[in-house]
Design a protein around this motif. Sequence first.
Motif, PDB file in Angstrom:
ATOM      1  N   LYS A   1       0.825  -1.218   0.000  1.00 39.01           N
ATOM      2  CA  LYS A   1       0.000   0.000   0.000  1.00 39.01           C
ATOM      3  C   LYS A   1       0.859   1.267   0.000  1.00 39.01           C
ATOM      4  CE  LYS A   1      -3.715  -2.385   2.484  1.00 39.01           C
ATOM      5  NZ  LYS A   1      -4.093  -2.724   3.860  1.00 39.01           N
TER       6      LYS A   1
ATOM      7  N   CYS B   1       3.054   2.481   2.132  1.00 40.41           N
ATOM      8  CA  CYS B   1       3.052   3.284   3.366  1.00 40.41           C
ATOM      9  C   CYS B   1       4.438   3.821   3.699  1.00 40.41           C
ATOM     10  CB  CYS B   1       2.495   2.481   4.540  1.00 40.41           C
ATOM     11  SG  CYS B   1       3.600   1.193   5.166  1.00 40.41           S
ATOM     12  N   GLY B   2       5.462   3.113   3.253  1.00 39.51           N
ATOM     13  CA  GLY B   2       6.825   3.605   3.442  1.00 39.51           C
ATOM     14  C   GLY B   2       7.486   3.197   4.746  1.00 39.51           C
ATOM     15  N   LEU B   3       6.816   2.380   5.561  1.00 40.41           N
ATOM     16  CA  LEU B   3       7.454   1.979   6.828  1.00 40.41           C
ATOM     17  C   LEU B   3       8.702   1.137   6.570  1.00 40.41           C
ATOM     18  CD1 LEU B   3       4.492   1.192   9.283  1.00 40.41           C
ATOM     19  CD2 LEU B   3       5.743   3.322   8.931  1.00 40.41           C
TER      20      LEU B   3
ATOM     21  N   PHE C   1      -2.112   2.178  -5.432  1.00 39.66           N
ATOM     22  CA  PHE C   1      -1.037   2.654  -4.550  1.00 39.66           C
ATOM     23  C   PHE C   1       0.274   2.679  -5.330  1.00 39.66           C
ATOM     24  CE2 PHE C   1      -3.863   0.495  -1.369  1.00 39.66           C
ATOM     25  CZ  PHE C   1      -4.241   1.623  -0.679  1.00 39.66           C
TER      26      PHE C   1
ATOM     27  N   CYS D   1       6.561  -4.298   7.843  1.00 41.23           N
ATOM     28  CA  CYS D   1       5.522  -4.202   6.807  1.00 41.23           C
ATOM     29  C   CYS D   1       4.175  -4.597   7.378  1.00 41.23           C
ATOM     30  CB  CYS D   1       5.856  -5.093   5.615  1.00 41.23           C
ATOM     31  SG  CYS D   1       4.520  -5.064   4.384  1.00 41.23           S
ATOM     32  N   PRO D   2       3.208  -3.674   7.401  1.00 36.81           N
ATOM     33  CA  PRO D   2       1.896  -4.000   7.983  1.00 36.81           C
ATOM     34  C   PRO D   2       1.038  -4.876   7.073  1.00 36.81           C
ATOM     35  CG  PRO D   2       2.251  -1.602   7.797  1.00 36.81           C
ATOM     36  CD  PRO D   2       3.260  -2.269   6.943  1.00 36.81           C
ATOM     37  N   ASP D   3       1.505  -5.091   5.845  1.00 35.70           N
ATOM     38  CA  ASP D   3       0.672  -5.825   4.897  1.00 35.70           C
ATOM     39  C   ASP D   3       1.254  -7.167   4.472  1.00 35.70           C
ATOM     40  OD1 ASP D   3      -1.698  -4.031   4.344  1.00 35.70           O
ATOM     41  OD2 ASP D   3      -0.035  -2.622   4.175  1.00 35.70           O
TER      42      ASP D   3
END
Lengths: 72, 353, 251
Positions: free
Chosen positions: A14, A16-18, A39, A60-62
Amino acid sequence: MAKGRAIICEHRCKGCGLCITACPQGLIEISNKLNASGFHPAVVSELEKCKGCALCALMCPDVAIEVEREEK
Amino acid sequence: MGKVLMKGNEAVAEAAVLGGCRYFFGYPITPQNEIPEYLAKRLPEVGGTFLQAESEISAINMVFGAAGSGARVMTSSSGPGISLKQEGISYIAGAELPCVIVNMVRGGPGLGNIGPAQSDYFQATKGGGHGDYRLIVLGPASVQELVDLTIEAFEMADRYRNPVMILGDGILGQMMEPVEFKVKEIMSGPEKPWATTGAKGRTRNLITSLYIVPEDLEEHCRKLKEKYDGIAAVEKRHESYFAEDAEIVLAAYGTTARICKAVVDQAREEGIRAGLIRPVSLWPFPDEPYFKAADYADAFLAVEMSNGQMVEDVRLSVNGKKPVHFLGRTGGIVPTKAEIYADVKKIAAGGVR
Amino acid sequence: MAVKKVFTKPASMTDKTMHFCPGCTHGIIQRLVAEVIDELGIREDTIAVGPVGCAVFCYDYWDVDFQQASHGRAPAVATGVKRVHPDKVVFSLQGDGDIAAIGTTEIVHAAARGEQISCLFVNNSIYGMTGGQMAPTTIVGQKTTTTPDGRDSSRAGYPVKLTEMLAVLDGVTYSARVSVHSPANVVKAKKVIKKAFEIQMKGEGFAIVEILSTCPTNWGLSPVDSIKWLEDNVLPYFPIGEFKTPGEVSS
């Protein structure tokens, strides 16, 4: 030095860049391309420098990142 | 086992055990406390679990968890406590979980009082909680019927994967009558392959009432309606007491129906052809006997311990063919035989209330 | 030289893409729980109970038996499940509004009873699903849609430190707070979640694990800035640590 490979699944990402902040070597950046969900996914820009530390995947949250490492 | 003298609340509790109930979650409230008290002693004897919850809300959600896990489970309460359980009951109905809920109705609204009442009829039969769902609601009129219907309630709950409510009242719960437990062996429920038991060797099971996609929820509601229609087609029950040739048909359930029987007896002795149609299932409501009686009876009289709730179903059943009168007492006051009979006489004489 | 996969999606996780907003760290928590289930080998023996809130779809991502509870009642539902299946691993997951506002009663009494369950509590200090209203854990001064000028403690009181509160109950075996805002904390968080599960599996009792998480969308910050905001504002008020560990007797 161990060689690794972070594989970012484009369609799960997505953008998010984390992972970008997690990478100790700063190898990850946001792509100009759009993925199917609209995205801008993260991409590993200098894959040959990746050591396979997996910190990007940890953050990574995904669950979009798989990491391989060459082992002796 | 012969007949034993038992208080209604204790009889319900023993019936639950015989019906295979192994889990009870409840919270104290008068006038039903003998149910949890009895089960606190009795359930451990059969390897079951009694748990006094911190609130009715918690109790009904524990019921959700246990029912979803495949167990036969019950909770009991009265008026205000049943109100607190409504959200959980809606979830249970939505997730199609079988369980038995006993409401020994007390006087309302609000804190009301602890006297007997029938003022939770709407709440029990017309939804109670949010959304399109139905409870199967049974209205026993004796301690024996409390026992028989409670045992059967567990069977019905499992058969339809639906919550079943026993709608009693303070009198039924407190009265002592001889009862016979006809069930010889403790019953057990059917296999429940849909229950959460750990996904061993199968795809995982999901217990939910959430259908976020409108088309999915509509499909779920359509299936529920189909189920409810099926229940309504086969589970309507009533008792007819001298109603076949009655000119005045009384309509009453539970405790009130007992008094109405005495009224019918007196009326018959005094030459008035009165009769009683007593709904045993309150949902589905036995509409047909009333509709048929409207062909030959002159008038109906619904008697309730409420301001008039079941009478609406009687009127729907009679469908305007004949007048439907109403006599109600509230506040924990039980209508007397004399006052009901006075109304019967007035109606027989052509007077309209 | 052999190429080895050192990081991959846990087997207990489904293939479904998670619905969480970009950068919401809830996804990390979902994954950690699945990793713990894998490592303990309990996928077929686990029954999970989910909340209402942003995590309402968490069942879509765990390949385990699951019950969807009503808002705040997951510990009561989990109690019902565990009493029927004492040999299974039963855990609940709830957000801050679910567990520390509407469901305060249920979590406190499940804890007081010492239910043999593991309760996971995701604290992102805001109501995410409903659009960013004040949560019981909203930090004083934090802007939300219902505290537009920031949470004013003179009118809206103070954040609830639920995990510390539960630690004083005799029924609680394990109480800890972790965070997932950095790789090191993610590793630590997983250890603590695993410990909570192991405590249940050993029959040692009730465990609560609070996990600090971000809400970029409703905090109005980028995912990366949200991490920084958590470090600067949430961590000082909600310190990481174990508040009660097995064997401790509360005084």
